[in-house]
Write a protein that holds these residues in place. Structure first.
Motif, PDB file in Angstrom:
ATOM      1  N   THR A 139       4.407   4.250  -5.956  1.00 31.21           N
ATOM      2  CA  THR A 139       3.952   5.323  -5.056  1.00 31.21           C
ATOM      3  C   THR A 139       4.907   5.656  -3.921  1.00 31.21           C
ATOM      4  OG1 THR A 139       1.684   4.618  -5.556  1.00 31.21           O
ATOM      5  CG2 THR A 139       1.996   6.070  -3.641  1.00 31.21           C
ATOM      6  N   THR A 181      -2.052   7.093  -5.741  1.00 30.10           N
ATOM      7  CA  THR A 181      -2.607   8.423  -5.494  1.00 30.10           C
ATOM      8  C   THR A 181      -3.680   8.797  -6.508  1.00 30.10           C
ATOM      9  OG1 THR A 181      -0.857   9.501  -6.781  1.00 30.10           O
ATOM     10  CG2 THR A 181      -0.468   9.220  -4.427  1.00 30.10           C
ATOM     11  N   TRP A 221      -1.464   5.701   1.372  1.00 30.72           N
ATOM     12  CA  TRP A 221      -2.159   5.669   0.092  1.00 30.72           C
ATOM     13  C   TRP A 221      -2.774   4.309  -0.223  1.00 30.72           C
ATOM     14  CZ3 TRP A 221      -4.399   9.417  -2.078  1.00 30.72           C
ATOM     15  CH2 TRP A 221      -3.940  10.716  -1.842  1.00 30.72           C
ATOM     16  N   SER A 231      -6.643   4.709  -1.020  1.00 32.92           N
ATOM     17  CA  SER A 231      -7.080   4.237  -2.332  1.00 32.92           C
ATOM     18  C   SER A 231      -8.079   3.092  -2.233  1.00 32.92           C
ATOM     19  CB  SER A 231      -5.870   3.762  -3.143  1.00 32.92           C
ATOM     20  OG  SER A 231      -5.279   2.624  -2.543  1.00 32.92           O
TER      21      SER A 231
END
Length: 222
Positions: A37, A76, A109, A113
């Motif tokens: 990511t 993501t 993220w 998440s």
């Protein structure tokens, strides 16, 4: 968590041995999830770079070490599929291999998440970070490393450890990453900080910090 915070992946035999020690078993018997990511948040990040990391074709050894299995965990995507699916994947992994790129984007993220909230329960899991994948575990990255602007508007990251990291010290392709620049960077960090080159990693078990190095590094204290 057990942490191996590297500048450039598993770059030498000493860092490799530290990884095996953290795993408690051979790499060939260990299951890995790689997290690409951070690459997408950095101005120099590209899809090709992310693919090279995932496929083990980069110059920074992580995914190509001979794992029993390697999966991809793209942070993501996680909010759209639900924790009941992805949390078991993480719990079943022996190690998370975390790519470099932008530490603030990665931090964002991880929080969005839910992975950041899960970390305290992963007592036996190894976090093997590469550059930004290591810096995200620190309290601050320093203004010098701010590229992607986080919603908080500052340079704060997860604070899993109590020190910051200046990676790629004296790298031949990064002429600005000198020890003198690291000293200036450290002067703006409110906590202790390490400058580490690509032959150095920081191993953390239950709060105990050990520097593993075949290169050079320096600890700065405020």
């Amino acid at each position: 968590m057990r942490l191996l915070l590297t500048s450039a992946g598993i770059a030498n035999a000493s860092i490799h041995d530290a990884l095996v020690d953290l795993l408690g078993k051979p790499i060939a018997e260990s299951h890995a999830l790689c997290i690409p990511t951070a690459a997408y948040g950095h101005p120099q990040g590209t899809p090709v770079g992310a693919w090279r990391f995932i496929s083990g074709q980069s110059a920074l050894p992580m995914c190509e070490l001979g794992w029993k299995s390697v999966g991809v965990l793209e942070l993501t995507a996680l909010p759209s599929i639900g924790e009941e699916r992805w949390v078991p994947w993480v719990r079943e992994a022996d190690v998370l291999l975390v790519n470099g790129g932008d530490a603030l984007y990665l931090c964002h993220w991880m929080r969005q998440s839910g992975l950041a909230d899960l970390l305290p329960s992963l007592s036996e899991t190894v976090w093997a970070g590469l550059s930004a994948g290591s810096m995200v575990m620190t309290p601050h990255i320093g203004e010098d490393f701010v590229e992607w602007k986080s919603p908080s508007g500052d340079d704060s990251t997860l604070g899993v450890v109590d020190f910051s990291i200046f990676p790629h010290l004296d790298h031949e392709l990064l002429p600005e990453n000198t020890m003198a620049e690291a000293e200036k960077w450290a002067a703006g960090i409110p906590n202790r900080a390490y400058a580490i080159d690509d032959e150095t990693a920081i191993k953390v078990i239950d709060g105990h910090v050990e520097v593993v190095s075949e290169g050079h590094w320096k600890l700065f204290t405020p």
